[in-house]
Design an enzyme around this catalytic site. Structure first.
Site, PDB file in Angstrom:
ATOM      1  N   GLU A  43       0.830  -1.204   0.000  1.00  0.00           N
ATOM      2  CA  GLU A  43       0.000   0.000   0.000  1.00  0.00           C
ATOM      3  C   GLU A  43       0.861   1.249   0.000  1.00  0.00           C
ATOM      4  O   GLU A  43       1.829   1.358   0.769  1.00  0.00           O
ATOM      5  CB  GLU A  43      -0.906  -0.012   1.232  1.00  0.00           C
ATOM      6  N   LYS A 133      -8.675   4.103  -3.017  1.00  0.00           N
ATOM      7  CA  LYS A 133      -9.265   3.634  -1.759  1.00  0.00           C
ATOM      8  C   LYS A 133     -10.552   4.396  -1.466  1.00  0.00           C
ATOM      9  O   LYS A 133     -10.578   5.624  -1.458  1.00  0.00           O
ATOM     10  CB  LYS A 133      -8.263   3.820  -0.622  1.00  0.00           C
ATOM     11  N   CYS A 167      -6.021  -2.289   2.084  1.00  0.00           N
ATOM     12  CA  CYS A 167      -6.053  -2.276   3.549  1.00  0.00           C
ATOM     13  C   CYS A 167      -7.458  -2.559   4.078  1.00  0.00           C
ATOM     14  O   CYS A 167      -8.049  -3.592   3.790  1.00  0.00           O
ATOM     15  CB  CYS A 167      -5.476  -0.958   4.057  1.00  0.00           C
TER      16      CYS A 167
END
Length: 315
Positions: A43, A133, A167
């Site tokens: 990430e 994200k 995540c």
């Protein structure tokens, strides 16, 4: 047919995009020379996850936070400007698929809002997908804007059908299902999380989705923070391991086949067979016969959303 995959959890050169790109290309070359056809980076690898946000005092380190954020913005990736070209060229040269997390700045809009983005680069060097994200977690919202579902896609590659979530997006059931429903073979979860609970979640996803799961954080020690990082000693000076990494490869229906690569700044390898994913869904296909599509229905708005919508109306 089996394919060798690689997960790199070497640390970036934090807040230095060009130096981190150099490290990424070198890592790609190393993995390719060892036979890997798919290479995964963590990430926000370019130019590093903003781990400092968990260490700044809320409301008390505003000036320092602004100073660091300015450095991050200056070293973020502008895809439209060609900032990923070096990595794309390396992917094509070595005929490998690359998945990389990055801090992205979008010059088509404000030019200042950053996104936590993961990109899939095909073995021909073309960008196959960009996913931002959807929901930054806690203090991450002081760094990144919210993404949309335009990149919530599974794409064909020479190593199988690949989809990515970043995540804690992996804790969003509907988001996971949106990938499962696209006949996914390899589910990639670049993260900053690690440890037993995270690895257990990756095993759950492998069972739930009937797919291969590849995940890693960045293995990083305090000594990996560059000397010129603002207030380096105050923020990181006393730390040994900031993140242990814990790269892991989980087979369809669960079961770790490689890793976790714990406190090890190297590359994790495994041979996988995508046919195992398709076979795993014979008994449990939650986006197919087991999902009761006659009862449940999920709609996903995949239209591109600008960071800000402005409507000019008369006062």
């Amino acid at each position: 047919m089996k394919t060798k995959v690689a997960i790199a959890q070497k640390p970036p050169v934090l807040l230095n995009l060009q130096a981190t790109l150099t490290r990424a290309v070198e890592t790609l070359e190393e993995a390719a020379s060892n036979g890997a056809r798919l290479i995964v980076f963590p990430e926000a690898y370019l130019p590093g996850y903003p781990t400092w946000i968990w260490r700044l005092r809320p409301g008390g380190d505003m000036a320092l936070g602004n100073q660091i954020h300015a450095r991050l913005r200056e070293n973020s990736v502008d895809i439209e400007a060609g900032d990923l070209q070096r990595l794309c060229d390396a992917a094509a040269k070595h005929n490998v698929v690359v998945v990389v997390g990055l801090n992205e700045v979008d010059s088509q809009y404000s030019g200042t809002t950053l996104f936590n983005t993961v990109v899939i680069i095909g073995s021909d060097g073309q960008i196959l997908n960009r996913h931002r994200k959807l929901m930054p977690t806690n203090p991450e919202r002081m760094v990144w804007g919210m993404g949309d579902a335009s990149g919530l896609k599974v794409v064909d590659t020479p190593v199988g059908r690949i989809g990515c979530l970043i995540c804690w997006e992996n804790y969003m059931p509907l988001t996971r299902f949106a990938l499962y429903a696209q006949n996914i073979d390899i589910y990639i979860a670049p993260t900053w999380d690690s440890g037993d609970t995270w690895i257990a979640s990756m095993n759950h996803i492998a069972r739930e989705g009937g797919c291969w799961v590849l995940s890693t954080a960045t293995a990083m020690e305090g000594s990996d923070i560059p000397d010129d990082f603002p207030e380096r000693e105050a923020l990181f000076g006393g730390d040994d391991w900031i993140n242990p990494g814990d790269a892991v490869i989980v087979k369809p229906f669960g079961g770790t086949v490689a890793g976790p690569l714990h406190k090890d700044k190297s590359i994790l390898y495994a041979d996988i067979d995508i046919e195992d994913a398709r076979n795993a869904r014979k008994a449990l296909d939650i986006a197919g016969h087991y999902g009761r599509p006659d009862i449940f229905h999920l709609e996903v708005d995949r239209s591109t959303k600008p960071p800000v919508t402005f409507v000019d109306k008369p006062l």
